[in-house]
Design a protein around this motif. Structure first.
Motif, short mmCIF file in Angstrom:
data_model
loop_
_atom_site.label_atom_id
_atom_site.label_comp_id
_atom_site.label_asym_id
_atom_site.label_seq_id
_atom_site.Cartn_x
_atom_site.Cartn_y
_atom_site.Cartn_z
N GLY A 79 -4.25 6.00 -9.87
CA GLY A 79 -2.95 6.18 -10.31
C GLY A 79 -2.17 6.61 -8.95
O GLY A 79 -1.01 6.49 -9.42
N MET A 80 -2.49 6.57 -8.02
CA MET A 80 -1.61 7.03 -6.80
C MET A 80 -1.58 5.70 -5.69
O MET A 80 -2.58 4.93 -5.73
N PHE A 138 -4.52 10.16 3.65
CA PHE A 138 -4.93 11.67 3.44
C PHE A 138 -6.43 11.79 3.76
O PHE A 138 -6.88 12.70 4.27
N LEU A 139 -7.24 10.97 2.94
CA LEU A 139 -8.64 10.90 2.99
C LEU A 139 -9.25 10.68 4.54
O LEU A 139 -10.16 11.35 4.88
N ARG A 149 4.00 -5.13 -6.23
CA ARG A 149 2.96 -4.25 -7.00
C ARG A 149 2.38 -3.42 -5.87
O ARG A 149 1.85 -3.68 -4.87
N MET A 150 2.27 -2.06 -6.52
CA MET A 150 1.51 -1.06 -5.79
C MET A 150 0.11 -1.09 -5.68
O MET A 150 -0.15 -1.19 -7.01
N ARG A 151 -0.85 -1.18 -4.69
CA ARG A 151 -1.93 -0.87 -4.90
C ARG A 151 -2.21 0.71 -5.10
O ARG A 151 -1.66 1.34 -4.29
N GLU A 152 -3.21 1.16 -6.16
CA GLU A 152 -3.39 2.15 -6.38
C GLU A 152 -4.86 2.70 -6.30
O GLU A 152 -5.67 1.89 -6.73
N TRP A 205 0.66 -1.15 -0.15
CA TRP A 205 0.00 0.09 -0.11
C TRP A 205 0.78 1.27 -0.04
O TRP A 205 0.36 2.38 -0.11
N TRP A 206 2.13 1.16 0.28
CA TRP A 206 2.84 2.34 0.31
C TRP A 206 4.27 2.07 -0.64
O TRP A 206 4.66 1.10 -0.70
N PRO A 207 4.52 3.15 -1.13
CA PRO A 207 5.79 3.43 -2.20
C PRO A 207 7.04 3.16 -1.12
O PRO A 207 7.14 3.41 -0.13
#
Length: 402
Positions: free
Chosen positions: A332-333, A341-342, A326-329, A119-121
């Motif tokens: 695209g973010m 943030f939300l 792999r990144m969960r997005e 979930w995190w870069p």
């Protein structure tokens, strides 16, 4: 093996390969600077020219009596023509190979991919062609056993009983063999091996580029890949061997202890599950495929023998596993920062809305005036005092007369 001359037009790019016998495996060679030796044999060119192989792929099948090798190469050179010379333990039959087989082989041995989601870069803090050989001069000790014309390929099968005679024979046909390669050939000559000589010519300025694959078969009592010529190489040698047999195979030669051997794949190939007819034919006879990678950083000291293979003591299948993150997005973010943030925005809005509601209630209370006290059932209503001369029961009181 059929020797057909009817080939597609794409094969007829003017390249005539006059040569070489390989054996026992698949090699992929990356050579940054020219060297006369390669993993499968040796190149010879006219004086003043050098030839290097930046990719060499060979697949070998052995059924206990016969070896079959398919070889594909990319060549780097400024020479207009050259020849490739490789020893085989018996005279070889030569045909054109199937380049599409190598593409499907890569799919067959493709690693299994295990995907991990995050979930995190990740944190980052910065950072000149002569004629084809005809017959050898008797005094050179070289005999041309067969010459095969396959359209874009012409191959000669040779026997030789003297390394100097073979070098002189090549010189008479316009090719120069360096001393190191001639020395490396001597053990094969002593042991009575044969040679396939394939001449490379082109109508272009030089030979550089991918050459048409070659298909070789020859009798062999064991599974062997002729590596000793590679000891003359001046650069690193990388060899991948694709070995088809009836079971899992392993290296058993003296060079096995001098360099690393990495297993890449071991498993049966279902001929019904592949599309390429050549691969299906090979897998139908020798269904088990073992793939190994070998690196030689100092060929002169690390390559001390040919590759030999026999049944492995390990019987299980093997396929590489590649771990992929792999990144969960979201839009695209990266999902982690977006959701955080939300969440913070939602919490801030909740606090703001809640604070305003409390403030409104407080203001409403302070705006209402204080009223008279209301009686309750538990508190009797006060009664006015009776007038003078009247008792509490409403009776008029009269003074008594004595």
């Amino acid at each position: 093996m059929a020797m057909t001359t009817d080939r597609p037009a794409r094969l007829r790019r003017g390249i005539v390969l006059t040569a070489v016998g390989i054996i026992a495996a698949l090699g992929a060679v990356v050579v940054p600077t020219p060297a006369q030796a390669c993993a499968c044999g040796g190149y010879v060119a006219a004086d003043g020219y050098e030839v290097a192989v930046n990719r060499e792929v060979a697949a070998i099948a052995w059924d206990g009596e016969t070896e079959r090798i398919l070889l594909e190469m990319d060549v780097l050179t400024d020479a207009p023509d050259a020849a490739l010379l490789i020893p085989t333990p018996a005279p070889a039959e030569v045909a054109l190979g199937d380049s599409e087989m190598f593409d499907e082989l890569l799919d067959v041995i493709a690693p299994e991919v295990e995907v991990t989601y995050t979930w995190w870069p990740e944190a980052s803090f910065g950072d000149g062609a002569g004629a084809a050989p005809g017959a050898a001069a008797p005094d050179l000790g070289v005999d041309v056993l067969e010459t095969v014309d396959l359209g874009p390929l012409e191959a000669s099968v040779l026997s030789a009983d003297d390394a100097d005679g073979l070098a002189q024979w090549l010189d008479e046909h316009g090719y120069v063999m360096q001393d190191g390669l001639a020395t490396a050939l001597r053990p094969y000559i002593t042991e009575g091996w044969y040679y396939v000589a394939m001449r490379l010519t082109t109508d272009a300025a030089d030979l550089s580029g991918e050459l048409q694959p070659v298909d070789l078969t020859f009798a062999s009592e064991s599974l062997i890949y002729p590596m000793r010529l590679s000891a003359a190489a001046a650069t690193d040698q990388f060899v991948r061997t694709y070995v088809f047999a009836d079971r899992r195979m392993a290296r058993t030669d003296a060079s096995e202890d001098t360099a690393s051997v990495d297993l890449r794949f071991a498993g049966a190939v279902d001929p019904a599950a592949v599309e390429n007819p050549t691969l299906a034919e090979i897998a139908g006879v020798t269904p088990y495929l073992t793939v190994m990678d070998q690196w030689f950083h100092e060929p002169s000291t690390e390559i001390v023998s040919d590759f030999t293979f026999s049944a492995s003591t390990q019987t299980g299948d093997y396929r590489e596993v590649v771990h992929e993150t792999r990144m969960r997005e979201i839009l695209g973010m990266p999902a982690g920062p977006v959701l955080t943030f939300l969440g913070l925005v939602a919490a801030a809005l909740a606090l703001l809305i809640g604070g305003r509601a409390v403030s409104r209630r407080a203001r409403r209370r302070s705006a209402v005036p204080a009223g008279p006290r209301q009686s309750t059932a538990s508190e009797p209503e006060p009664q006015p005092a009776p007038p003078a001369g009247v008792d509490g029961g409403g009776q008029e009181r009269h003074p008594s007369h004595l």
